[in-house]
Write an enzyme that holds these catalytic residues in place. Structure first.
Site, short mmCIF file in Angstrom:
data_model
loop_
_atom_site.label_atom_id
_atom_site.label_comp_id
_atom_site.label_asym_id
_atom_site.label_seq_id
_atom_site.Cartn_x
_atom_site.Cartn_y
_atom_site.Cartn_z
CG PHE A 126 -1.96 1.23 1.24
CD1 PHE A 126 -3.09 0.72 0.68
CD2 PHE A 126 -1.47 2.18 1.30
CE1 PHE A 126 -3.98 1.60 1.06
CE2 PHE A 126 -2.58 3.28 2.15
CZ PHE A 126 -4.13 3.11 1.39
CG ASP A 207 0.27 -2.71 7.43
OD1 ASP A 207 -0.91 -3.07 7.33
OD2 ASP A 207 0.56 -1.97 6.76
CE1 TYR A 230 -9.24 2.57 7.09
CE2 TYR A 230 -8.45 3.47 9.11
CZ TYR A 230 -7.88 3.37 7.64
OH TYR A 230 -6.81 3.59 7.01
CE LYS A 231 -7.74 -0.15 5.02
NZ LYS A 231 -6.43 -0.05 5.19
NE ARG A 377 -9.28 -2.17 -2.90
CZ ARG A 377 -8.75 -1.76 -1.89
NH1 ARG A 377 -8.35 -2.45 -1.08
NH2 ARG A 377 -9.78 -1.16 -1.16
C1 PLP Z 1 -5.75 0.80 4.94
C2 PLP Z 1 -3.41 0.57 4.82
C3 PLP Z 1 -3.13 1.19 5.16
C4 PLP Z 1 -3.60 2.51 6.01
O1 PLP Z 1 -3.30 3.88 6.35
P1 PLP Z 1 -3.63 4.72 7.08
O2 PLP Z 1 -2.86 5.38 7.55
O3 PLP Z 1 -4.54 4.27 8.21
O4 PLP Z 1 -4.08 6.03 5.92
C5 PLP Z 1 -1.84 1.46 5.58
N1 PLP Z 1 -1.62 -0.10 5.11
C6 PLP Z 1 -2.21 -0.78 4.08
C7 PLP Z 1 -1.43 -2.15 3.52
C8 PLP Z 1 -3.58 -0.32 3.59
O5 PLP Z 1 -3.93 -1.11 3.43
#
Ligand code: PLP
Length: 418
Positions: A126, A207, A230-231, A377
């Protein structure tokens, strides 16, 4: 068809998790396949947030830092997240965003490997993970970033993480990877990769954004982990993230964002920083109390869930979706692994016009999303999705593709958030 809607209904009637759907407030008439981006609202969250606002804030005011446990929220909430990643009490701190926690973890990890100057990162990770590592590598003293590509995203047998093995040598201080690829849903073997990285003398940071709440996670020997809530965890938009720090490192590491909430004696108001014992030192500033209230409401649900049942249902739902689309839209190209054991709770397809396809699908009541350049997705949150929803989503997607309704001009314009 391989399976009828009535047969899906029968599977739902026998589903051991079926009662959890009622714990969520879902808008009528839609199939929500975006729980991997923003999890659905738990039914009792509004009341819980209202109580925090009206009573804890409105009546008790600042006393609530003590009486309502506001001061301890990062730890008490972290302790409730811990079982979801196979960690124990005092090992997880909830707070800040995933991005900020990545910076904290990287900055804490690098001094554990003095003399090593390389950070291994994943080209497919990400972007925020990559951006934060790029910022940290400069800010913390000219570290080199070694990118490895497409780890774990192949479906073949053999070792998809060979690229990682090639990247590891005596210069590598740390490796930061996602367990589940946010685009394709491909999943890494967390224990095996951790072992390999540590055998090369490096620190492993995971992560878990697309893992916690989607599948049982055993953090095991890993050094650090971060993730969002939040996911799949339904904590609400912008809910506090978390950081896991292995107990063996806790007294040795430093939080470079050394704010007063991580001080050993915050109310002594000393001029100099001294770290609090344990994971608390990773706190920085005042916690967003209302967001913690929402997150704790969703954790009330997660506390009652058997993650192995979640995984079994997730595998069943994603497999059903793939099987139905194999039959209904055989030309559609699967982007992630076909083997359900090698994917998270998400199925992705490649389509050059993925964006209008997703928009046209939404108009038929099926919510998925698009990730550039060509990924469509679908996330499967097992607590509130049914087999019939999967059936309806697959048939709607097949219909949008065969009648080409996505070609309508109104779907071409890109909104700011895709
Ligand atoms: C959703 C996600 C994030 C989100 O980071 P935020 O700091 O909460 O915006 C980071 N890394 C991965 C792999 C994600 O899927």
């Amino acid at each position: 068809m391989a399976i009828t809607r009535a047969e899906c209904q029968a599977l739902d009637d026998r589903d051991p998790l079926r009662e959890f759907r009622d714990a969520f407030s879902l808008p009528p008439g839609i199939v929500y396949l975006l729980g991997n981006s923003l999890g659905a609202l738990p039914r009792h969250t509004p009341e819980r947030v209202a109580r925090t606002v009206e009573s804890e804030w409105g009546v008790h005011l600042g006393a609530s830092w003590n009486t309502a446990g506001w001061w301890d929220l990062p730890q008490s909430t972290g302790d409730r997240i811990a079982p979801l990643i196979g960690a124990g009490p005092g090992q997880v701190l909830a707070g800040d965003s995933t991005s900020v926690n990545i910076f904290k973890a990287v900055a804490a990890a690098l001094p554990l490997r003095p003399g090593r100057r390389v950070i291994v990162s994943d080209l497919d990770n990400f972007p925020t993970d990559r951006y934060v590592v790029q910022g940290a590598a400069d800010a913390l003293g000219s570290y080199e970033i070694r990118d490895v590509g497409s780890l774990g995203s192949q479906d073949s047998t053999g070792s998809p993480d060979d690229a990682l093995a090639d990247a590891l040598d005596d210069d590598v201080a740390l490796v930061l990877l996602s367990q589940v690829d946010y685009r394709t849903g491909a999943m890494r073997d967390l224990a095996q990769v951790t072992e390999r990285v540590q055998a090369a003398g490096a620190i492993m940071i995971w992560d878990l954004c697309h893992s916690a709440g989607a599948l049982p996670v055993e953090i095991g020997a890993a050094d650090f982990a971060v993730g969002c809530t939040y996911k799949y965890l339904n904590g609400g938009p912008g809910a506090p993230a978390y950081i896991y720090v292995a107990p063996r490192h806790q007294e040795a590491v430093r939080n470079v964002l050394s704010g007063w909430h991580g001080h050993a004696a915050p109310f002594a108001f000393e001029p100099d920083y001294r770290p609090a014992p344990g994971v608390r030192r990773f706190a920085t500033g005042s916690p967003p109390v209302l967001s913690y209230a929402a997150l704790n409401a969703s954790l009330d649900i997660w506390e009652k869930v058997d993650m192995h049942q979640v995984r079994a249902k997730s595998v069943a739902l994603t497999s059903l979706f793939v099987e139905l689309l194999d039959e209904l839209a055989p030309d559609l190209e699967l982007a992630g692994p076909r083997d359900p054991e090698r994917r998270g709770s998400q199925v992705s397809y490649r389509h050059p016009d993925g964006y209008p396809v997703v928009r046209a699908l939404a108009d038929r009541g099926v919510v998925g999303d698009y990730r550039a350049p060509d990924i469509v997705r679908f996330g499967f949150a097992p607590l509130y999705l049914r087999h019939v929803d999967v059936f309806d989503a697959a048939t709607a997607l097949a219909a949008v593709l065969s009648d080409e309704s996505w070609r309508d001009e109104k779907y071409a314009h890109r909104l700011a958030v895709t």
